[in-house]
Design a protein around this motif. Structure first.
Motif, mmCIF file in Angstrom:
data_model
loop_
_atom_site.group_PDB
_atom_site.id
_atom_site.type_symbol
_atom_site.label_atom_id
_atom_site.label_comp_id
_atom_site.label_asym_id
_atom_site.label_seq_id
_atom_site.Cartn_x
_atom_site.Cartn_y
_atom_site.Cartn_z
ATOM 1 N N ALA A 200 -15.409 -3.375 -3.413
ATOM 2 C CA ALA A 200 -13.728 -3.666 -3.093
ATOM 3 C C ALA A 200 -13.212 -2.369 -2.742
ATOM 4 O O ALA A 200 -13.373 -1.303 -3.627
ATOM 5 C CB ALA A 200 -13.190 -4.708 -3.915
ATOM 6 N N ARG A 201 -12.031 -2.556 -2.063
ATOM 7 C CA ARG A 201 -11.155 -1.231 -2.044
ATOM 8 C C ARG A 201 -9.766 -1.776 -1.751
ATOM 9 O O ARG A 201 -9.528 -2.787 -1.293
ATOM 10 C CB ARG A 201 -11.302 -0.275 -0.741
ATOM 11 N N PHE A 202 -8.675 -1.223 -2.339
ATOM 12 C CA PHE A 202 -7.212 -1.342 -2.606
ATOM 13 C C PHE A 202 -6.501 -0.194 -1.717
ATOM 14 O O PHE A 202 -6.799 0.749 -1.876
ATOM 15 C CB PHE A 202 -7.159 -1.804 -3.809
ATOM 16 N N ASP A 203 -5.705 -0.763 -1.157
ATOM 17 C CA ASP A 203 -4.419 0.114 -0.445
ATOM 18 C C ASP A 203 -3.373 0.141 -1.677
ATOM 19 O O ASP A 203 -2.667 -0.465 -1.927
ATOM 20 C CB ASP A 203 -3.736 -0.496 0.791
ATOM 21 N N VAL A 204 -3.293 1.701 -2.023
ATOM 22 C CA VAL A 204 -2.297 2.057 -3.381
ATOM 23 C C VAL A 204 -1.027 1.881 -2.859
ATOM 24 O O VAL A 204 -0.152 1.447 -3.755
ATOM 25 C CB VAL A 204 -2.745 3.391 -3.893
ATOM 26 N N ALA A 205 -0.637 1.796 -1.479
ATOM 27 C CA ALA A 205 0.635 1.696 -1.068
ATOM 28 C C ALA A 205 1.290 0.379 -1.226
ATOM 29 O O ALA A 205 2.238 0.147 -1.475
ATOM 30 C CB ALA A 205 0.918 2.372 0.310
ATOM 31 N N THR A 206 0.349 -0.536 -1.040
ATOM 32 C CA THR A 206 0.791 -2.015 -1.153
ATOM 33 C C THR A 206 0.100 -2.583 -2.169
ATOM 34 O O THR A 206 0.593 -3.721 -2.840
ATOM 35 C CB THR A 206 0.299 -2.695 0.119
ATOM 36 N N GLY A 207 -0.854 -2.137 -2.759
ATOM 37 C CA GLY A 207 -1.647 -2.815 -4.060
ATOM 38 C C GLY A 207 -2.485 -3.865 -3.650
ATOM 39 O O GLY A 207 -3.189 -4.475 -4.326
ATOM 40 N N LYS A 208 -2.618 -3.837 -2.238
ATOM 41 C CA LYS A 208 -3.404 -5.130 -1.667
ATOM 42 C C LYS A 208 -4.783 -4.602 -1.198
ATOM 43 O O LYS A 208 -5.080 -3.586 -1.034
ATOM 44 C CB LYS A 208 -2.776 -5.811 -0.583
ATOM 45 N N PRO A 209 -5.689 -5.609 -1.479
ATOM 46 C CA PRO A 209 -7.381 -5.067 -1.119
ATOM 47 C C PRO A 209 -7.037 -5.003 0.639
ATOM 48 O O PRO A 209 -6.282 -5.726 1.255
ATOM 49 C CB PRO A 209 -8.063 -6.531 -1.209
#
Ligand SMILES: Cc1cc2nc3c(=O)[nH]c(=O)nc-3n(C[C@H](O)[C@H](O)[C@H](O)COP(=O)(O)O)c2cc1C
Length: 290
Positions: A200-209
């Motif tokens: 998995a990876r997450f977008d740190v700007a949104t906290g969403k995957p």
């Protein structure tokens, strides 16, 4: 170890080189066979087909990691009937050994597809996808459970007695010795090791995957040392031929997989990125030149 003389026989099939294209990244081979010379490949595996059409998972389905790719395709395919009616006839004769891959949710679904395919000429090996990381039920779970693997393989063997059968196993198997033993006892001819591990990876700007389905299957060079250790472990358990895959990118990688105990080596992500390079590596093995 060098490349010369690396033609191998696996489950009664003479292959011209140990380099194969594993299920998925080459689709059904329609475009590849038009654009590239596939004759030096040991084999081409068509994307997994299922009893009914699947539209696959919602997008985004791919996310880069900088050192590999996470995919969440979800076994998108037209279903076995449409595949056999519309796609398969256009593939034949295939320029190298053609492997078909199937996935079902139950023993009966595997058995029915195997029975259908027993009556279909033109392919050389049936691979059982017991390990897709991108579907909710079924195949991922089956491949981690020795009893379930045994039941599926026995049923498939009954329905599909005349050509070799490969079992494609998940990367994450708690009881790998039990699953390998189940494969041997039920009559598997070849082990395909492994499908992609969950990632998995997450977008740190949104906290969403990044992926709509949150997790997917990881592939690419970063996997290689992990895969090699697992292949080595399986090789100590069985004499069955092994198709190793997960992180192979170069000709040296192919040799390294063979040191760990693989007979054939699949290049998945490399095929997705540049099929011509994979064909060139296969050609180097087929001709003994590098
Ligand atoms: C885009 C993509 C689609 C895939 N689809 C399938 C599939 O349909 N069936 C299957 O058994 N494996 C599938 N795989 C897994 C590959 O067959 C193979 O196990 C994996 O790519 C090997 O790792 P590598 O990409 O590092 O070479 C897929 C892999 C990728 C990258």
């Amino acid at each position: 170890m060098d490349m010369a003389g690396l033609t191998v026989a696996v489950a009664g099939l003479d292959v011209v080189s140990p380099v194969i294209i594993p299920a998925g990244p080459g689709g059904f081979g329609t475009e590849l066979r038009e654009r590239y010379d596939l004759t030096a490949l040991g084999a081409f595996t068509a994307k997994t087909i299922t009893p009914h059409a699947r539209i696959g998972n919602p997008p985004p389905r791919l996310v880069d990691t900088g050192f590999g790719l996470i995919n969440s395709i979800g076994l998108q395919n037209p279903g076995i009937v449409a595949f056999l009616d519309t796609v398969y006839p256009t593939l034949l004769p295939f320029p190298t050994h053609l492997f078909l891959s199937i996935a079902g949710e139950t023993v009966n679904e595997f058995e029915d597809m195997a029975r259908t395919l027993a009556g279909v000429e033109g392919f050389d090996l049936l691979e059982l996808n017991l390990s897709c990381p991108n579907v909710e039920a079924s195949c991922g779970v089956i491949g981690a459970n020795p009893q379930a693997v045994h039941d599926v393989v026995v049923a498939v063997r009954r329905a599909f007695p005349d050509r070799p059968v490969a079992a494609k196993l998940p990367f994450e198997v708690p009881d790998v010795a039990g699953v390998v033993r189940a494969c041997e006892q039920a009559g598997v001819d070849v082990l395909a090791l492994f499908n992609c591990p969950h990632a998995a990876r997450f977008d740190v700007a949104t906290g969403k995957p990044f992926l709509a389905r949150v997790t997917g299957g990881f592939s690419g060079p970063a996997l290689k040392p992990l895969t090699l250790a697992k292949i080595l472990a399986v090789r100590s358990l069985t004499h069955l031929p092994i198709i190793g895959m997960g992180g192979a990118w170069t000709a040296d990688d192919v040799l390294e997989f063979r040191c760990a105990g693989a007979d054939l080596v699949g290049m998945g992500l490399h095929t997705l990125q540049d099929p011509a390079e994979v064909c060139t590596i296969a050609h180097e093995f087929a001709t003994g030149s590098s």
